[in-house]
Enzyme design. Sequence first.
Site, PDB file in Angstrom:
ATOM      1  N   CYS A  85       0.819  -1.211   0.000  1.00  0.00           N
ATOM      2  CA  CYS A  85       0.000   0.000   0.000  1.00  0.00           C
ATOM      3  C   CYS A  85       0.849   1.256   0.000  1.00  0.00           C
ATOM      4  O   CYS A  85       2.030   1.218   0.312  1.00  0.00           O
ATOM      5  CB  CYS A  85      -0.858   0.051   1.268  1.00  0.00           C
ATOM      6  SG  CYS A  85      -2.206  -1.112   1.274  1.00  0.00           S
ATOM      7  N   ASP A 117      24.079  32.754 -20.064  1.00  0.00           N
ATOM      8  CA  ASP A 117      22.759  33.216 -20.510  1.00  0.00           C
ATOM      9  C   ASP A 117      22.462  34.639 -20.005  1.00  0.00           C
ATOM     10  O   ASP A 117      22.614  34.914 -18.812  1.00  0.00           O
ATOM     11  CB  ASP A 117      21.698  32.238 -19.987  1.00  0.00           C
ATOM     12  CG  ASP A 117      20.318  32.568 -20.482  1.00  0.00           C
ATOM     13  OD1 ASP A 117      19.971  32.108 -21.580  1.00  0.00           O
ATOM     14  OD2 ASP A 117      19.589  33.310 -19.777  1.00  0.00           O
TER      15      ASP A 117
HETATM   16 ZN   LIG Z   1      -3.905   0.163   0.244  1.00  0.00          ZN
END
Ligand SMILES: [Zn+2]
Length: 495
Positions: free
Chosen positions: A35, A446
């Site tokens: 997860c 630059d």
């Molecule tokens: Zn989960």
Amino acid sequence: MELPDRQICYRALQSRDARFDGLLFVGVTSTGIYCRPVCPARTAKFENCRFFGSAAAAQEAGFRPCLRCRPETAPDLASWRGTSNTVSRALALIADGALDGDATSVETLAERLGLGERQLRRLFLQHLGAPPIVVAQTRRVLFAKQLIHETRMPMTQVALAAGFGSVRRFNEIFRDLFHRPPSALRRTTSARSAGAEAGVTIRLRYRPPYDWDSMLCYLSARAIPGVEVVESGSYRRTVELDGFVGSVEVMHLPEKQSLSVTIRFLNVQSFPAIVTRVRRLFDVGADIETIDAHLSCDPLLAPLVARRPGLRAPGGWDGFELAVRAILGQQVSVAAARRLAGQFVALHGKPVSNGDDSHSGLSHVFPTAQRIASVNSIALGMPNARLLSLKALAQATVADPNLFRPVGTIEEAIERLRTIRGVGKWTAQYIALRALREMDAFPASDVGLLRGVAIIDGAQSTSASLLNRAESWRPWRAYAAQHLWAADAAAVAAS
Ligand SMILES: [Zn+2]
């Protein structure tokens, strides 16, 4: 790979701390699922948690992605940036499909990076916790999962779009991981599927903050007429890849901390390459908090960072296109370079049909290097030396397909670019910054940068003194440059 200690990781999980999203994944041994730290599901017991620094490491350890918090939607962060250039270059090549399809091998990939297969594997394990082949596999699985959840593309298209060599292989891997066919993961109530021909919209999550207004402002000032349109808060452009032509549209979803990307492109196998380009152009993977914090250590730069938190360093859509812009921009203003680019496209670009509304304002695709290499003359109103330089650039691009790919060190890349007629130090550094995504590239000569640093320092600077001054901004000089350019542009607009 450095992770905080287990107690801190667990606390991040208990508080669903979004700051760890993309940097930390948790595998739960009792369920076999991994997860994001922000998962809405009930927090697992401490002793059942295993922590990983990448989704690939969790999959390497045998966990499968959660269907609720959807690890594929975590911000894909370039947190390894600055720690190993080889790993970041390898990841860029993998994102380009270097390990997709049956004919590819880790050995060839390692060879392109100039090292041995075992050495590359060791670096991957050290920085990502998984070998290259698992990293590529995880990327395919997560992208397929995202397409299953967020679009209505038929499964055969999903398989090809995610870089699987065949539908059979795709089915096998999903059955292995989820114990059910891919189609069973789709929760849509709509029975009808809609393929790529209808346009496919997905979301790319970033790590906040994201200074979208500055990004659009930058793109709008440089939008090539006919190829790019910036209007009503969105960016739209034509795309030519693998012999197909289509378009892409990008919008900001601040409440979702995401960019919404609509791809209208018939060849679904080009999807990973298109998404990679969008990520590069919009600098989606920046670990922006770390970068802003580092640049804020410079007391004179800090006020600029405070004014534009989350300012990104835009990448180039395509190496050749970006390099052409750089040459057209030599010695002239942004507005003049844009006009020249528009003429260049009108003269040499391929017209696209603009029959439907999604293409409104888009009339051409940017000319390919092959096309420019073979034209007799480039009829642009600018010095002959620069026209020859454009021609030489096109020929070099055709001769070396790796010209704009991250191969070797940044110094080698700069050297390679400088062998092209008319490509000096400034142009090479600018191409390295935008096209090769070298986040430490810095075009110190630059004029805009020199004006920008004069604003914060209150004194004129030379490119030598600016280079010196920029030492403390490493390894993110590209972002410091972006802040200086933004400050300069604001000062010019106010005057
Ligand atoms: Zn989960």
